[in-house]
Motif scaffolding. Structure first.
Motif, mmCIF file in Angstrom:
data_model
loop_
_atom_site.group_PDB
_atom_site.id
_atom_site.type_symbol
_atom_site.label_atom_id
_atom_site.label_comp_id
_atom_site.label_asym_id
_atom_site.label_seq_id
_atom_site.Cartn_x
_atom_site.Cartn_y
_atom_site.Cartn_z
ATOM 1 N N ASN A 98 0.843 -1.184 0.000
ATOM 2 C CA ASN A 98 0.000 0.000 0.000
ATOM 3 C C ASN A 98 0.889 1.249 0.000
ATOM 4 O O ASN A 98 1.851 1.336 0.738
ATOM 5 C CB ASN A 98 -0.907 -0.010 1.233
ATOM 6 C CG ASN A 98 -2.005 1.021 1.152
ATOM 7 O OD1 ASN A 98 -2.384 1.462 0.068
ATOM 8 N ND2 ASN A 98 -2.509 1.427 2.295
ATOM 9 N N GLY A 99 0.575 2.196 -0.811
ATOM 10 C CA GLY A 99 1.391 3.396 -0.980
ATOM 11 C C GLY A 99 2.319 3.228 -2.174
ATOM 12 O O GLY A 99 2.332 4.051 -3.085
ATOM 13 N N PHE A 100 3.085 2.150 -2.185
ATOM 14 C CA PHE A 100 3.979 1.859 -3.301
ATOM 15 C C PHE A 100 3.185 1.511 -4.559
ATOM 16 O O PHE A 100 3.517 1.954 -5.661
ATOM 17 C CB PHE A 100 4.934 0.722 -2.920
ATOM 18 C CG PHE A 100 5.936 0.378 -3.976
ATOM 19 C CD1 PHE A 100 6.778 1.338 -4.510
ATOM 20 C CD2 PHE A 100 6.052 -0.922 -4.436
ATOM 21 C CE1 PHE A 100 7.709 1.016 -5.485
ATOM 22 C CE2 PHE A 100 6.989 -1.249 -5.406
ATOM 23 C CZ PHE A 100 7.810 -0.288 -5.931
ATOM 24 N N ALA A 101 2.119 0.732 -4.399
ATOM 25 C CA ALA A 101 1.282 0.344 -5.547
ATOM 26 C C ALA A 101 0.678 1.578 -6.217
ATOM 27 O O ALA A 101 0.696 1.703 -7.446
ATOM 28 C CB ALA A 101 0.176 -0.608 -5.106
ATOM 29 N N GLN A 102 0.169 2.501 -5.432
ATOM 30 C CA GLN A 102 -0.442 3.709 -5.979
ATOM 31 C C GLN A 102 0.597 4.572 -6.702
ATOM 32 O O GLN A 102 0.325 5.103 -7.782
ATOM 33 C CB GLN A 102 -1.123 4.522 -4.861
ATOM 34 C CG GLN A 102 -2.326 3.834 -4.260
ATOM 35 C CD GLN A 102 -2.012 2.888 -3.101
ATOM 36 O OE1 GLN A 102 -0.908 2.342 -2.972
ATOM 37 N NE2 GLN A 102 -3.002 2.667 -2.245
ATOM 38 N N LYS A 103 1.771 4.685 -6.111
ATOM 39 C CA LYS A 103 2.836 5.494 -6.713
ATOM 40 C C LYS A 103 3.279 4.888 -8.048
ATOM 41 O O LYS A 103 3.433 5.599 -9.040
ATOM 42 C CB LYS A 103 4.009 5.591 -5.734
ATOM 43 C CG LYS A 103 5.102 6.529 -6.184
ATOM 44 C CD LYS A 103 6.123 6.708 -5.073
ATOM 45 C CE LYS A 103 7.138 7.766 -5.442
ATOM 46 N NZ LYS A 103 8.058 8.066 -4.344
ATOM 47 N N MET A 104 3.466 3.563 -8.069
ATOM 48 C CA MET A 104 3.884 2.885 -9.300
ATOM 49 C C MET A 104 2.802 3.016 -10.372
ATOM 50 O O MET A 104 3.104 3.269 -11.537
ATOM 51 C CB MET A 104 4.186 1.409 -9.020
ATOM 52 C CG MET A 104 4.754 0.651 -10.201
ATOM 53 S SD MET A 104 6.437 1.143 -10.644
ATOM 54 C CE MET A 104 7.370 0.184 -9.459
ATOM 55 N N TYR A 105 1.547 2.878 -9.964
ATOM 56 C CA TYR A 105 0.426 2.967 -10.909
ATOM 57 C C TYR A 105 0.371 4.359 -11.553
ATOM 58 O O TYR A 105 0.162 4.480 -12.767
ATOM 59 C CB TYR A 105 -0.882 2.661 -10.172
ATOM 60 C CG TYR A 105 -2.092 2.571 -11.075
ATOM 61 C CD1 TYR A 105 -2.434 1.370 -11.682
ATOM 62 C CD2 TYR A 105 -2.899 3.680 -11.304
ATOM 63 C CE1 TYR A 105 -3.542 1.273 -12.501
ATOM 64 C CE2 TYR A 105 -4.013 3.591 -12.128
ATOM 65 C CZ TYR A 105 -4.330 2.393 -12.723
ATOM 66 O OH TYR A 105 -5.419 2.309 -13.543
ATOM 67 N N ARG A 106 0.549 5.399 -10.756
ATOM 68 C CA ARG A 106 0.536 6.778 -11.298
ATOM 69 C C ARG A 106 1.733 7.028 -12.218
ATOM 70 O O ARG A 106 1.626 7.717 -13.226
ATOM 71 C CB ARG A 106 0.554 7.802 -10.159
ATOM 72 C CG ARG A 106 -0.755 7.983 -9.447
ATOM 73 C CD ARG A 106 -0.733 9.181 -8.502
ATOM 74 N NE ARG A 106 0.359 9.146 -7.532
ATOM 75 C CZ ARG A 106 0.295 8.575 -6.343
ATOM 76 N NH1 ARG A 106 -0.808 7.981 -5.949
ATOM 77 N NH2 ARG A 106 1.336 8.608 -5.540
ATOM 78 N N TRP A 107 2.891 6.468 -11.874
ATOM 79 C CA TRP A 107 4.135 6.748 -12.581
ATOM 80 C C TRP A 107 4.254 5.979 -13.896
ATOM 81 O O TRP A 107 4.690 6.520 -14.902
ATOM 82 C CB TRP A 107 5.312 6.396 -11.651
ATOM 83 C CG TRP A 107 6.664 6.586 -12.247
ATOM 84 C CD1 TRP A 107 7.371 7.749 -12.329
ATOM 85 C CD2 TRP A 107 7.485 5.573 -12.842
ATOM 86 N NE1 TRP A 107 8.578 7.513 -12.926
ATOM 87 C CE2 TRP A 107 8.668 6.184 -13.256
ATOM 88 C CE3 TRP A 107 7.315 4.206 -13.062
ATOM 89 C CZ2 TRP A 107 9.700 5.480 -13.877
ATOM 90 C CZ3 TRP A 107 8.329 3.507 -13.679
ATOM 91 C CH2 TRP A 107 9.508 4.149 -14.077
ATOM 92 N N ALA A 108 3.865 4.712 -13.894
ATOM 93 C CA ALA A 108 4.050 3.848 -15.071
ATOM 94 C C ALA A 108 2.940 4.060 -16.093
ATOM 95 O O ALA A 108 1.825 4.450 -15.745
ATOM 96 C CB ALA A 108 4.086 2.383 -14.637
ATOM 97 N N ASN A 109 3.264 3.776 -17.337
ATOM 98 C CA ASN A 109 2.310 3.899 -18.433
ATOM 99 C C ASN A 109 2.112 2.548 -19.109
ATOM 100 O O ASN A 109 2.974 1.674 -19.016
ATOM 101 C CB ASN A 109 2.841 4.888 -19.488
ATOM 102 C CG ASN A 109 3.144 6.244 -18.914
ATOM 103 O OD1 ASN A 109 2.315 6.835 -18.244
ATOM 104 N ND2 ASN A 109 4.347 6.747 -19.167
ATOM 105 N N VAL A 110 1.004 2.413 -19.811
ATOM 106 C CA VAL A 110 0.863 1.266 -20.704
ATOM 107 C C VAL A 110 2.019 1.361 -21.688
ATOM 108 O O VAL A 110 2.303 2.433 -22.222
ATOM 109 C CB VAL A 110 -0.507 1.279 -21.427
ATOM 110 C CG1 VAL A 110 -0.544 0.220 -22.523
ATOM 111 C CG2 VAL A 110 -1.637 1.059 -20.432
#
Length: 145
Positions: A98-110
Motif C-alpha cells: 500500500n502506498g507503493f502500488a499507488q505510486k507505481m500505478y501513477r508513474w508507469a504507463n501502458v
C-alpha cells in the motif's frame, strides 16, 4: 520525455522504478510462492485498471481484489496492490505494498517495459539462513535500506 522502465528483482523481493537510467523510487514486493513462481523475463505493461477483480483467484470463480492492476501477460500475471509479507506468497503476480502500488500505478504507463530477474529461491535461502543464524528475532535481511 523521460525513458521509464521497471526492474523486479525476485532475489531481493523488490521493485525499482527507473527514469533515464536512475532509480527514482523502489519498494518491497511479494512474488509467486513455490509452485506458482513469478516468471522472469522481459514484459511490457499491457493494461492498467484502477479497480480490477481476478477472474482466476480464488478458484473456481475468481473475484479477488487486484486494485492498481498493471497487466504483464494475458495469462494472469500482473503487478497490483496486495499483501506483502517478508516472503514470496502470491499465485504468480507481483504484489505491491500500500502506498507503493499507488505510486507505481501513477508513474508507469501502458507500454512501460518491465524486467523480472533473479530467483525467489535466493531470497528464501537468505531468509532461512538468517533465521538459522540469528533466530526468529532478526529474520529480516535487507542490504539496500
Amino acid at each position: 520525455m523521460a525513458y521509464k522502465e521497471i526492474v523486479i528483482d525476485l532475489s531481493e523481493q523488490k521493485a525499482y522504478a527507473y527514469e533515464d537510467g536512475y532509480v527514482v523510487f523502489e519498494g518491497r514486493i511479494s512474488s509467486g510462492k513455490r509452485g506458482r513462481e513469478t516468471p522472469s523475463g522481459e514484459f511490457t505493461i499491457l493494461q492498467k485498471e484502477l479497480h480490477h477483480r481476478s477472474n482466476l483467484w480464488p478458484k473456481p470463480k475468481g473475484g479477488a481484489k487486484m486494485n492498481y492492476m498493471m497487466r504483464l501477460t494475458n495469462s494472469g500475471i500482473a503487478m497490483h496492490l496486495g499483501y506483502v509479507p517478508n516472503r514470496p506468497a502470491s499465485h504468480g503476480c507481483i504484489r505491491l505494498k500500500n502506498g507503493f502500488a499507488q505510486k507505481m500505478y501513477r508513474w508507469a504507463n501502458v507500454g512501460t517495459p518491465v524486467y523480472i530477474e533473479g530467483s525467489a529461491e535466493d531470497f528464501l535461502d537468505d531468509l532461512a539462513f538468517s533465521k538459522e543464524y540469528y533466530g526468529d528475532e532478526y529474520a529480516t535481511v535487507d542490504f539496500h535500506d
